[in-house]
Motif scaffolding. Structure first.
Motif, mmCIF file in Angstrom:
data_model
loop_
_atom_site.group_PDB
_atom_site.id
_atom_site.type_symbol
_atom_site.label_atom_id
_atom_site.label_comp_id
_atom_site.label_asym_id
_atom_site.label_seq_id
_atom_site.Cartn_x
_atom_site.Cartn_y
_atom_site.Cartn_z
ATOM 1 N N UNK A 361 0.924 1.389 11.362
ATOM 2 C CA UNK A 361 2.129 0.612 11.060
ATOM 3 C C UNK A 361 2.843 1.210 9.851
ATOM 4 N N UNK A 362 2.064 1.562 8.850
ATOM 5 C CA UNK A 362 2.586 2.211 7.645
ATOM 6 C C UNK A 362 3.256 3.539 8.006
ATOM 7 N N UNK A 363 2.573 4.341 8.818
ATOM 8 C CA UNK A 363 3.105 5.647 9.214
ATOM 9 C C UNK A 363 4.423 5.503 9.968
ATOM 10 N N UNK A 364 4.468 4.571 10.902
ATOM 11 C CA UNK A 364 5.673 4.364 11.693
ATOM 12 C C UNK A 364 6.836 3.904 10.819
ATOM 13 N N UNK A 365 6.536 3.019 9.856
ATOM 14 C CA UNK A 365 7.592 2.534 8.967
ATOM 15 C C UNK A 365 8.200 3.648 8.132
ATOM 16 N N UNK A 381 -1.007 9.893 5.043
ATOM 17 C CA UNK A 381 -2.344 9.878 5.641
ATOM 18 C C UNK A 381 -3.012 8.597 5.181
ATOM 19 N N UNK A 382 -3.520 7.842 6.141
ATOM 20 C CA UNK A 382 -4.075 6.539 5.790
ATOM 21 C C UNK A 382 -2.996 5.661 5.200
ATOM 22 N N UNK A 383 -3.263 5.069 4.034
ATOM 23 C CA UNK A 383 -2.262 4.256 3.348
ATOM 24 C C UNK A 383 -1.778 4.951 2.077
ATOM 25 N N UNK A 384 -1.572 6.248 2.185
ATOM 26 C CA UNK A 384 -1.000 7.046 1.116
ATOM 27 C C UNK A 384 0.180 7.802 1.709
ATOM 28 N N UNK A 385 1.355 7.626 1.151
ATOM 29 C CA UNK A 385 2.511 8.248 1.787
ATOM 30 C C UNK A 385 3.669 8.468 0.835
ATOM 31 N N UNK A 386 4.672 9.181 1.331
ATOM 32 C CA UNK A 386 5.848 9.487 0.517
ATOM 33 C C UNK A 386 7.058 9.722 1.395
ATOM 34 N N UNK A 434 -5.130 -1.973 0.659
ATOM 35 C CA UNK A 434 -5.765 -1.892 1.974
ATOM 36 C C UNK A 434 -5.796 -3.257 2.662
ATOM 37 N N UNK A 435 -5.349 -4.294 1.949
ATOM 38 C CA UNK A 435 -5.305 -5.650 2.506
ATOM 39 C C UNK A 435 -3.945 -5.982 3.102
ATOM 40 N N UNK A 436 -3.002 -5.056 3.082
ATOM 41 C CA UNK A 436 -1.678 -5.308 3.645
ATOM 42 C C UNK A 436 -1.798 -5.721 5.110
ATOM 43 N N UNK A 437 -0.924 -6.646 5.505
ATOM 44 C CA UNK A 437 -0.850 -7.063 6.899
ATOM 45 C C UNK A 437 0.389 -6.447 7.552
ATOM 46 N N UNK A 438 0.478 -6.589 8.858
ATOM 47 C CA UNK A 438 1.649 -6.090 9.574
ATOM 48 C C UNK A 438 2.918 -6.739 9.062
ATOM 49 N N UNK A 441 4.029 -5.239 5.821
ATOM 50 C CA UNK A 441 4.726 -3.971 6.024
ATOM 51 C C UNK A 441 6.154 -4.199 6.510
ATOM 52 N N UNK A 442 6.361 -5.201 7.345
ATOM 53 C CA UNK A 442 7.718 -5.504 7.789
ATOM 54 C C UNK A 442 8.628 -5.799 6.609
ATOM 55 N N UNK A 443 8.123 -6.615 5.677
ATOM 56 C CA UNK A 443 8.892 -6.957 4.492
ATOM 57 C C UNK A 443 9.059 -5.740 3.582
ATOM 58 N N UNK A 444 8.006 -4.957 3.470
ATOM 59 C CA UNK A 444 8.052 -3.766 2.622
ATOM 60 C C UNK A 444 9.153 -2.810 3.075
#
Length: 467
Positions: A361-365, A381-386, A434-438, A441-444
């Motif tokens: 979900x994070x990657x797609x966003x 990668x995982x929950x690390x991104x830029x 790592x506790x983020x929910x779908x 992420x929508x709000x993020x």
């Protein structure tokens, strides 16, 4: 106390902060002029400032609050340990149960090559300890000329007097007489800036060749170790191709230099597995960890080493002579108790599994934002991104520093109720808990997009776009 009643207190704190508190990595005079954003509470993935403004934390504090805020079991672990044994020195052969159990647990969950643990108070201290141990190791085995260290351009290895030189970011060198003459760099494995971003083998091959060339230039008999992050964090979340870490490990072994992996940011589920090394079956000679070890609730880090390194140091000293490295708060029992509970939450509490589940979900966003006029690259990668912002998607040119885009982005993000990292070279870093929910992420991504739109609305930013 209502928010309006709290405002005078916040104003007083603001004045005291400006007058007395030195903040890390900010322009001091600028901070005196602007003042702090004073945080007063946190719960889950939310921060609250002194004016009651709520912020979605998309950076886990400083890449560290992996289990989210307000985990009561972590608070209880600290409280119970404080009541029972608030401090125990590691000097004079003293120890404590939490420290012993934590060392054992870390050996269980890290790569098999790592069998010994020195507990620190954070990542910078862990790197500094690693350097000292490496120097002692080579002196002990009769190779005292091996004093040179190689790291990556754009790498970050803390801000201690030694580690800041391994860090290859100019702000950590300026005015500090760094890097040292024994500290050297090879190019960063940055696919976005490569001639062919899709050619993973060429990118890996270039790094291997660069390490070999640098060792040849310095003389293999003079090189001690190669330090690297599996994914470069503060240098802009640079994600090398899969297989890069393993290739560099094999190259270091062939060159007879120690291979040190800095997992201060990437450790404890940040990239998917418990450690990024595990994804490629990499077994380093030393590893540094911190941040997610305690999820930032209390200070702690660790330097782990192989039995080969440990035994050489242990046997190289005169019989009965102490190894002269230590600190008052090494193996602090409260920090160790917190770390043990955080590790339990990763495994038994489902935090690690949740991070792996929501990573797509994070990657797609992030990837969806490639369509935004300001965004040139999305990497993760995982929950690390830029996200890397560019003025031209075709040439990948950045924005002129005079636009001060990072400050504008940070200000807009704060207004929009979200926290992430706006690096000085127009890269936006994300490291959600790592506790983020779908829905989180929508709000993020709604707020990230709004922030980008707000900045794009500035006439001078629109004028800077070249295509």
């Amino acid at each position: 106390m209502t928010h309006s009643e709290a405002l005078p207190q916040i104003a007083a704190l603001d004045a005291l902060d400006r007058a007395h508190l030195i903040h890390p990595v900010v322009p001091w005079r600028t901070h005196e002029a602007r003042g702090p954003n004073i945080l007063t509470a946190a719960q889950g993935v939310w921060l609250t400032d002194g004016r009651g403004h709520q912020l979605l934390d998309a950076f886990a504090g400083l890449w560290c609050v992996n289990v989210g805020y307000g985990q009561e079991s972590v608070v209880q672990a600290a409280t119970e340990q404080m009541r029972k044994l608030p401090y125990a020195t590691g000097y004079f052969h003293f120890s404590s149960e939490p420290a012993i159990r934590l060392a054992d647990k870390l050996v269980q969950i890290t790569p098999a090559s790592l069998q010994h643990v020195y507990l620190t108070l954070g990542g910078s201290e862990s790197v500094d300890a690693a350097v000292r141990f490496i120097v002692q190791y080579y002196n002990a085995i009769g190779k005292p000329s091996k004093k040179h260290f190689i790291a990556l351009e754009r790498g970050y290895h803390g801000s201690s007097s030694t580690g800041a030189g391994l860090t290859a970011l100019p702000v950590f060198h300026r005015g500090f007489d760094l890097p040292l003459p024994t500290q050297h760099y090879i190019p960063s494995p940055n696919p976005y800036r490569a001639a062919n971003p899709a050619d993973s083998q060429a990118i890996i091959g270039a790094s291997v060749a660069a390490l070999k060339a640098k060792v040849a230039e310095l003389g293999a008999e003079n090189v001690a170790a190669f330090f690297c992050e599996p994914i470069q964090g503060s240098g802009g979340v640079i994600v090398p191709p899969q297989g890069w870490l393993k290739a560099m490990r094999e190259t270091a072994r062939a060159l007879d230099i120690l291979f040190v992996v800095d997992e201060v940011i990437t450790g404890f589920g940040r990239t998917g597995p418990m450690f990024a090394c595990l994804a490629e079956g990499v077994e380093p000679d030393l590893m540094t960890v911190a941040k997610g070890l305690t999820s930032g609730y209390v200070p702690m880090g660790a330097t782990l080493m192989s039995d080969n390194v440990y035994s050489a140091i242990a046997d190289g000293a005169p019989k009965g002579a102490p190894i002269g490295h230590g600190a008052t708060y090494s193996a602090h029992p409260v920090s160790a108790a917190v770390a043990l509970e955080v590790l339990r939450l990763y495994e038994e509490g489902g935090v690690l599994a949740n991070g792996q589940r929501v990573a797509p979900v994070f990657a797609l966003g992030l990837d969806d934002l490639l369509a935004h006029p300001l965004v040139g690259d999305s990497r993760h990668r995982g929950l690390l991104g830029a996200l890397e912002l560019v003025s031209s998607k075709s040439t990948k040119a950045g924005f002129a520093p005079a636009l001060d885009l990072p400050s504008r982005i940070s200000a807009a993000a704060y207004r929009n109720g979200i926290v992430f990292r706006a690096f000085g070279d127009n890269i936006l870093g994300f490291a959600p808990a790592l506790t983020f929910t779908t829905s989180d992420f929508g709000l993020m991504f709604e707020r990230v997009r709004k922030t980008l739109d707000d900045v794009l609305a500035h006439a001078d930013v629109r004028a800077a776009l070249k295509d």
